[in-house]
Design an enzyme around this catalytic site. Sequence first.
Site, PDB file in Angstrom:
ATOM      1  N   HIS A 114       0.789  -1.233   0.000  1.00 49.58           N
ATOM      2  CA  HIS A 114       0.000   0.000   0.000  1.00 49.58           C
ATOM      3  C   HIS A 114       0.819   1.279   0.000  1.00 49.58           C
ATOM      4  O   HIS A 114       0.266   2.363  -0.076  1.00 49.58           O
ATOM      5  CB  HIS A 114      -0.941   0.019   1.206  1.00 49.58           C
ATOM      6  CG  HIS A 114      -0.216   0.256   2.501  1.00 49.58           C
ATOM      7  ND1 HIS A 114       0.514  -0.716   3.128  1.00 49.58           N
ATOM      8  CD2 HIS A 114      -0.073   1.375   3.252  1.00 49.58           C
ATOM      9  CE1 HIS A 114       1.055  -0.211   4.229  1.00 49.58           C
ATOM     10  NE2 HIS A 114       0.723   1.046   4.330  1.00 49.58           N
TER      11      HIS A 114
HETATM   12  C1  UD1 Z   1      -1.889   5.006   6.551  1.00 47.88           C
HETATM   13  C2  UD1 Z   1      -0.542   5.435   7.122  1.00 47.88           C
HETATM   14  C3  UD1 Z   1       0.496   4.353   6.853  1.00 47.88           C
HETATM   15  C4  UD1 Z   1       0.021   3.000   7.337  1.00 47.88           C
HETATM   16  C5  UD1 Z   1      -1.328   2.692   6.720  1.00 47.88           C
HETATM   17  C6  UD1 Z   1      -1.870   1.372   7.174  1.00 47.88           C
HETATM   18  C7  UD1 Z   1      -0.122   7.854   7.112  1.00 47.88           C
HETATM   19  C8  UD1 Z   1       0.700   8.924   6.488  1.00 47.88           C
HETATM   20  N1  UD1 Z   1      -0.055   6.659   6.522  1.00 47.88           N
HETATM   21  O1  UD1 Z   1      -1.728   4.945   5.147  1.00 47.88           O
HETATM   22  O2  UD1 Z   1       1.682   4.680   7.533  1.00 47.88           O
HETATM   23  O3  UD1 Z   1       0.961   2.014   6.977  1.00 47.88           O
HETATM   24  O4  UD1 Z   1      -2.241   3.746   7.079  1.00 47.88           O
HETATM   25  O5  UD1 Z   1      -3.020   1.038   6.510  1.00 47.88           O
HETATM   26  O6  UD1 Z   1      -0.764   8.097   8.097  1.00 47.88           O
HETATM   27  N2  UD1 Z   1      -9.091   4.662   2.573  1.00 47.88           N
HETATM   28  C9  UD1 Z   1     -10.316   4.046   2.545  1.00 47.88           C
HETATM   29  N3  UD1 Z   1     -10.843   3.628   3.729  1.00 47.88           N
HETATM   30  C10 UD1 Z   1     -10.227   3.806   4.912  1.00 47.88           C
HETATM   31  C11 UD1 Z   1      -8.987   4.460   4.931  1.00 47.88           C
HETATM   32  C12 UD1 Z   1      -8.423   4.880   3.761  1.00 47.88           C
HETATM   33  O7  UD1 Z   1     -10.902   3.859   1.492  1.00 47.88           O
HETATM   34  O8  UD1 Z   1     -10.760   3.394   5.956  1.00 47.88           O
HETATM   35  C13 UD1 Z   1      -8.470   5.088   1.294  1.00 47.88           C
HETATM   36  C14 UD1 Z   1      -8.823   6.492   0.907  1.00 47.88           C
HETATM   37  O9  UD1 Z   1      -8.933   6.537  -0.476  1.00 47.88           O
HETATM   38  C15 UD1 Z   1      -7.610   7.284   1.337  1.00 47.88           C
HETATM   39  C16 UD1 Z   1      -6.480   6.290   1.125  1.00 47.88           C
HETATM   40  O10 UD1 Z   1      -7.062   5.019   1.431  1.00 47.88           O
HETATM   41  O11 UD1 Z   1      -7.443   8.453   0.632  1.00 47.88           O
HETATM   42  C17 UD1 Z   1      -5.280   6.527   1.987  1.00 47.88           C
HETATM   43  O12 UD1 Z   1      -5.648   6.577   3.367  1.00 47.88           O
HETATM   44  P1  UD1 Z   1      -4.715   7.350   4.433  1.00 47.88           P
HETATM   45  O13 UD1 Z   1      -5.287   7.226   5.780  1.00 47.88           O
HETATM   46  O14 UD1 Z   1      -4.432   8.721   3.916  1.00 47.88           O
HETATM   47  O15 UD1 Z   1      -3.334   6.595   4.357  1.00 47.88           O
HETATM   48  P2  UD1 Z   1      -2.986   5.040   4.174  1.00 47.88           P
HETATM   49  O16 UD1 Z   1      -2.459   4.813   2.816  1.00 47.88           O
HETATM   50  O17 UD1 Z   1      -4.076   4.158   4.660  1.00 47.88           O
END
Ligand code: UD1
Length: 368
Positions: free
Chosen positions: A207
């Site tokens: 991811h």
């Molecule tokens: C975050 C953490 C990362 C961790 C990961 C574990 C930061 C900078 N990154 O990354 O260190 O390894 O979590 O999973 O904090 N989304 C959904 N549903 C959710 C959450 C996210 O659809 O419940 C999608 C959304 O499109 C969102 C994208 O995932 O924009 C990224 O989510 P985000 O929380 O920004 O960061 P992660 O890539 O999950």
Amino acid sequence: MLKIIIVVGARPNFMKMAPIIEAMNRYPAKFRHRLVHTGQHYDERMSKSFFTDLGMPKPDMDLEVGSGSHAEQTARIMVEFEKVCLRETPDLVIVAGDVNSTMACAITAKKLGARVAHVEAGLRSRDMSMPEEINRLCTDVLCDYLFTTDHFADENLLAEGVPPEKIFFVGNVMIDTLLKHRELARNLDLMQRWGLKTRGFATLTLHRPSNVDDPETLRGILDALREIGKEIPIVFPIHPRTKKMVEQFRLGEYFSSAGKPQGLWMTDPLGYLELLHLNMHAKMVITDSGGLQEEATVLGVPCITLRHNTERPITCEMGTNVIVGNSRAKILHHAFGVLKGDVPTGKVPEKWDGRAAERIVEVLSDLA
Ligand code: UD1
């Protein structure tokens, strides 16, 4: 009585805080704690299922900040968490790991005069293109209590000028959770339902923006994985951001469409127990996650990390982890090595023994 706010936000936070809450509950006269969920992760499978699997209490407050750019998400967390701190006036805020919620809440709490503790402090990848590295540095520089998992973390903090009396080498809370749930996970029937044999499959998580946000990089990785998938099924619980990228770049052709694991096989994100169940029986774990490198080390399962660096070098020094980058050739070289029996034998690092949360609570008891 110490008034404490415990912060969780994203998936890897839940398994780190669960044992701390449990350990703190043994001293109701010393601690009054409130659990705040920032809502950084909000999908059922990215968040709620972990509370059930880990037997965690429901959050007392959910800030529901959701997704956004880094600045948007961080800012929203700070605005909402500031209101919580003003209302609750905590003596201490505990944050864990390196996600945006960790840094946002550490900054907010410190500016309001609360003391702040960081669980899993001192990890450094030295890669400033990783948002998590920025979160780690900003969080550690502010915190009053730095709880570390290994000697590398202690050395990093000392080299950055942190006074030794702020650093507490307590071990690894995520491993507390793993050891507690190992037998429960072993007894699930997921492998049976999916027709998988012990050491007859691999698990994959992917991811990181550096792996999934560029179409050519992602294509190269999937190409290597498809080759490995011809030898051994790869179970891939896909993160929502990776799923979005696979769809956007039209890379669906790399995945098997069979109803059960076969080739490179995608499934929805799994619960904590389900993934632990698979990892403990897998031939190898292929990942770009931080936590999985540690879990594979404790499970003694070979781990191939698709990154150019790691903030967890102890898993390479002592454990089963190898850092291979994200080129097709290197991934294939290492994975086929494992398939041919070139399997590292690792040791479990010091204090990854299931008692880290107890040690943290012992330190905090002295403040109460
Ligand atoms: C975050 C953490 C990362 C961790 C990961 C574990 C930061 C900078 N990154 O990354 O260190 O390894 O979590 O999973 O904090 N989304 C959904 N549903 C959710 C959450 C996210 O659809 O419940 C999608 C959304 O499109 C969102 C994208 O995932 O924009 C990224 O989510 P985000 O929380 O920004 O960061 P992660 O890539 O999950």
